[in-house]
Design a protein around this motif. Structure first.
Motif: not given
Length: 416
Positions: A195-204, A221-226, A384-396
């Protein structure tokens, strides 16, 4: 320490009775259980990884069968199996590297021996004559203890070598279990902090004066918005109520309590309000290998509305929700039906739910699915907690976290 079977049975009962809610909690508890199983598992001196994999496979089958809809259970079982394979490969590679270094050292010793001074021809001839000369009785008697000592030394060396091999195997078993447990500890920590790692990206992603739409009740979602609110972002949140369980009401209360401007709307008003929205941000129950999303019921409708009005549809999900299976796989149970009482009051509709037709079947049927499937073409971005990804990147990501041998959980015989 509690017995492994007792721990497994207790967790199985909780899964079957749906006493564990939320993918994050389920994933964390599954990883902790498997860590206990590994720490108490007795493994042979040969094929240690195979024994661990078979044990985890056997337990994983039971856990997945107890609650097939909670895909996070199978995800964590497969992650642990991948960890075992990776740690075993790492130890094998290190062992081979050690043998290579030893062989190189032996070669250097041979070079050193080759540098020693060579005996003269006369000395060689004298040694040969001494060897060919018939031995005296005194020589024979002097050689007997020497030969016995050589035999005893050879036997002792053989025993020592066997003990060394046994010690090395035991040491490797302990090392494998230690490394696997340490990596599983890291996995548990990653789940706890996702949650914390995803929330850190909210400001972007959230900016001033934007309108965010969400549906369902998601802690991520709550942690991200807050987190965006704490970074002095001023924005408004539209919350669809999420009938019939009305999880949006719970989410709205939490957001208001933490100082966010919130507006609750009915699910049927989503299409009417979507033109005022800058971004849709939602949670997920699971993310499939093709980039599709299993999410709370009603989100497919929201995704279609967002696509129609070119509004970004962003999904927040920890890596533990990434499932290496496809929606069409027979192992995947995409949905489950909840109680009809969430939709209708049986007292009020009792006259409709009777057997008046004489066929033995009720006149009124109630279908109350828990989840929707959102195809990948409707998703703009995964955070995700590893960053932002497109749906096509899930297989990687799947290739990084899972092994192809573990996609179908089943017991396999130990191969020596």
């Amino acid at each position: 320490m509690p017995d492994t079977h007792a721990l497994v049975n207790d967790f199985l009962n909780k899964l079957k009775k749906r006493k564990i809610e939320g993918s994050k909690t389920t994933a964390k508890m599954t990883a902790e259980l498997l860590r206990s199983v590994i720490s108490q598992q007795r493994i042979p001196n040969t094929n240690q990884a195979g024994a661990l994999i078979q044990a985890i496979n056997a337990i994983g089958e039971q856990l997945v069968s107890a609650n097939p809809v909670e895909l996070a259970v199978g995800n964590i079982v497969r992650r642990v199996l991948h960890i075992i394979r990776e740690e075993d490969l790492s130890l094998t590679t290190a062992s081979i590297g050690g043998l290579s270094l030893q062989a190189l050292s032996d070669d250097e010793d041979n070079v050193d021996r080759d540098d020693r001074p060579v005996l003269s021809a006369a000395a060689v001839a004298a040694a040969a004559r001494s060897t060919l000369r018939a031995p005296s009785l005194q020589t024979l008697l002097e050689d007997v203890p020497h030969s016995a000592a050589i035999h005893q030394s050879s036997s002792s060396a053989g025993d020592s070598e066997e003990k060394t091999k046994s010690t090395d195997k035991n040491s490797r078993s302990r090392k494998l279990k230690h490394n696997v447990i340490e990596t599983v500890n890291d996995l548990i920590q990653d789940i706890a902090t996702c949650h914390e790692l995803i929330a850190e990206q909210a400001v972007e992603h959230i900016h001033h004066n934007e309108v965010i739409l969400t549906l369902g009740s998601s802690g991520t979602v709550i942690e991200f918005l807050c987190a965006a609110k704490e970074k002095k972002r001023n924005f408004r949140v539209f919350v669809a109520e999420g009938a019939p369980r009305y999880q949006g009401h719970t989410l709205a209360k939490e957001l208001v309590a933490r100082g966010l401007q919130t507006t609750v709307i009915t699910d049927s008003a989503v299409f009417a309000m979507i033109s005022r929205v800058n971004m849709v941000i939602v949670g997920a129950h699971a993310v499939m290998a093709n980039g599709g999303v299993i999410a709370p019921v009603g989100l497919n409708m929201v995704a279609l509305a967002a696509q129609r009005h070119a509004v970004p549809f962003v999904v927040l999900a920890g890596i533990h929700k990434l499932c290496p299976l496809y929606p069409h796989n027979p192992e995947v149970l995409l949905n489950e039906l909840k109680s009809p009482s969430e939709l209708l009051d049986f007292g009020e509709f009792s006259d409709c739910i009777d057997y008046g037709t004489g066929t033995g079947s009720p006149l009124l049927h109630v279908v109350n699915p828990a989840f929707d499937y959102v195809p990948p073409n409707l998703v703009s971005l995964f955070i995700t907690d590893t960053g932002g990804h497109n749906p096509s990147y899930m297989y990687r990501l799947i290739a990084d976290y899972y092994s192809a041998d573990d996609l179908v959980l089943q017991q396999r015989p130990i191969s020596s």
